[in-house]
Scaffold this motif. Sequence first.
Motif, short mmCIF file in Angstrom:
data_model
loop_
_atom_site.label_atom_id
_atom_site.label_comp_id
_atom_site.label_asym_id
_atom_site.label_seq_id
_atom_site.Cartn_x
_atom_site.Cartn_y
_atom_site.Cartn_z
N GLU A 21 8.24 -10.39 12.95
CA GLU A 21 8.81 -10.56 14.70
C GLU A 21 9.80 -9.25 14.31
O GLU A 21 10.46 -9.63 14.71
CB GLU A 21 8.64 -11.43 15.22
N LEU A 22 9.28 -7.94 14.99
CA LEU A 22 10.16 -6.92 15.56
C LEU A 22 10.48 -6.90 16.95
O LEU A 22 8.90 -6.78 17.71
CB LEU A 22 9.81 -5.69 14.73
N ASP A 23 11.52 -7.13 17.80
CA ASP A 23 11.21 -5.93 19.11
C ASP A 23 11.43 -4.96 19.02
O ASP A 23 11.13 -3.81 18.07
CB ASP A 23 12.93 -7.03 19.41
N PRO A 24 11.17 -4.34 20.76
CA PRO A 24 11.25 -2.81 20.21
C PRO A 24 12.57 -2.50 19.35
O PRO A 24 13.53 -2.75 20.26
CB PRO A 24 11.22 -2.24 22.13
N GLN A 25 11.54 -0.84 18.79
CA GLN A 25 12.53 -0.04 18.35
C GLN A 25 13.67 -0.79 17.25
O GLN A 25 13.92 -0.41 16.41
CB GLN A 25 13.74 0.50 19.30
N GLU A 26 12.51 -1.78 16.58
CA GLU A 26 13.16 -2.69 15.64
C GLU A 26 12.48 -2.59 13.73
O GLU A 26 11.83 -1.88 14.37
CB GLU A 26 13.62 -4.39 15.57
N THR A 27 13.81 -2.54 13.28
CA THR A 27 12.60 -2.14 12.48
C THR A 27 13.06 -2.72 10.99
O THR A 27 13.31 -2.95 10.56
CB THR A 27 13.30 -0.08 11.40
N VAL A 28 11.69 -2.90 10.34
CA VAL A 28 11.74 -3.30 8.53
C VAL A 28 11.50 -2.85 7.56
O VAL A 28 10.58 -2.10 7.77
CB VAL A 28 11.40 -5.00 8.74
N ILE A 29 12.02 -2.68 6.08
CA ILE A 29 11.59 -1.57 5.20
C ILE A 29 11.44 -3.17 4.04
O ILE A 29 11.21 -3.90 4.13
CB ILE A 29 13.19 -0.91 4.75
N ALA A 30 10.05 -1.90 3.29
CA ALA A 30 9.30 -3.00 2.23
C ALA A 30 9.41 -2.01 1.07
O ALA A 30 9.50 -0.37 1.26
CB ALA A 30 8.55 -3.63 2.53
N GLU A 31 8.70 -2.72 0.41
CA GLU A 31 8.33 -1.96 -0.70
C GLU A 31 7.01 -1.49 -0.86
O GLU A 31 5.76 -2.29 -0.05
CB GLU A 31 7.81 -3.15 -2.68
N ALA A 32 6.53 -0.21 -1.71
CA ALA A 32 5.27 0.31 -0.94
C ALA A 32 4.03 -0.44 -1.40
O ALA A 32 4.09 -0.87 -2.73
CB ALA A 32 5.61 1.96 -1.63
N GLY A 33 3.11 -0.85 -0.52
CA GLY A 33 1.95 -1.43 -0.94
C GLY A 33 1.84 -3.07 -0.95
O GLY A 33 1.19 -3.90 -1.40
N ALA A 34 3.02 -3.27 0.11
CA ALA A 34 3.45 -4.53 -0.08
C ALA A 34 2.66 -5.55 1.32
O ALA A 34 3.24 -6.84 1.61
CB ALA A 34 5.22 -4.34 -0.30
N VAL A 35 2.83 -4.29 2.20
CA VAL A 35 2.30 -4.61 3.50
C VAL A 35 0.76 -5.07 3.22
O VAL A 35 -0.18 -5.11 2.91
CB VAL A 35 2.08 -3.19 4.51
N MET A 36 0.66 -5.95 4.61
CA MET A 36 -0.84 -7.04 4.04
C MET A 36 -0.66 -6.64 5.97
O MET A 36 -2.28 -6.22 5.61
CB MET A 36 -0.12 -8.37 3.65
N MET A 37 -0.60 -6.97 7.01
CA MET A 37 -1.23 -6.47 8.11
C MET A 37 0.01 -6.22 9.37
O MET A 37 1.13 -6.19 8.93
CB MET A 37 -1.95 -7.51 8.38
N MET A 38 -0.26 -5.90 10.34
CA MET A 38 0.48 -5.24 11.55
C MET A 38 -0.14 -4.93 12.34
O MET A 38 -1.22 -4.97 12.35
CB MET A 38 1.50 -4.12 10.69
N ASP A 39 0.37 -5.67 13.53
CA ASP A 39 -0.01 -5.30 14.77
C ASP A 39 -0.16 -3.61 14.97
O ASP A 39 0.70 -3.02 14.69
CB ASP A 39 1.16 -6.21 16.17
N ASP A 40 -0.98 -3.58 16.75
CA ASP A 40 -0.88 -1.51 16.68
C ASP A 40 0.59 -1.90 17.22
O ASP A 40 1.34 -1.98 17.66
CB ASP A 40 -1.52 -1.79 17.84
N ARG A 41 0.61 -0.47 16.94
CA ARG A 41 2.29 0.28 17.74
C ARG A 41 3.38 -0.16 17.10
O ARG A 41 4.29 -0.02 17.40
CB ARG A 41 2.64 -0.83 19.24
#
Length: 261
Positions: A21-41
Amino acid sequence: MRNDEIDYKIHGDDMQFVEVELDPQETVIAEAGAVMMMDDRIRMETVFGSSSSQGGGFMDKIMGAGKRLITGESLFITTFTNEGNGKRHVSFAAPYPGKIIPMDLTEFNGKLICQKDAFLAAARGVEIGVEFQRKLGTGFFGGEGFIMQKLEGDGMAFIHAGGTVIRKDLQPGERLKIDTGCLVAMTSTIDYNIESVRGVKTALFGGEGLFFATLEGPGSVWIQSMPFNRLASRVFSAAPVSGGSSEEKGIGGLFNLFSDR
């Protein structure tokens, strides 16, 4: 705090994913190809090297990418930033059956050493570096080689391991022997070495290899029950060869023996 403070939830049992869960302007980093899904914006951006080196010069980016390359990771890393007004979520999936382990680096003096392909995701500000094994024997026979990953910072990081994962807290002078491939992560205070299996017959026919990893406290270690290379070797040995397994070929050959031509 140098790192973004992120909230998270881990879903699933054996095939897990972590929802951040990200608040406005928060960032998370991840390995390339690890993402499963994400919200808009949520803005996804692939960067060269590490996220911490993006504000530096060209040589800083090259050094960051080089560190990732020699630990077996991609030259690129992906950042996910919440550009909306409210909370947004992004999820990262484990690459194979096992467990996702949340690590608050502040609990481990800001540093954790793990196997080369363990990193999954982390809060912005966590630095992924290289940890060299200075002992020659450990480098050659320790299962992970001379190079391991080093996670530094004061935020949350998520690593992944195969099968079931257990944490062992070792007291000063307490020693633990494990299979060299089963080590997932350890704190920087652990003394990591290797020890040969005693007895020629045990070493040759015991099925456990020629060496054990020895871990001496004080500190904490995380151990996996199913290293990926062990899983891959079992899958490879059971895979059909030239259109069928040896058992299928044997049965087929028996029917062909009695069939009319």
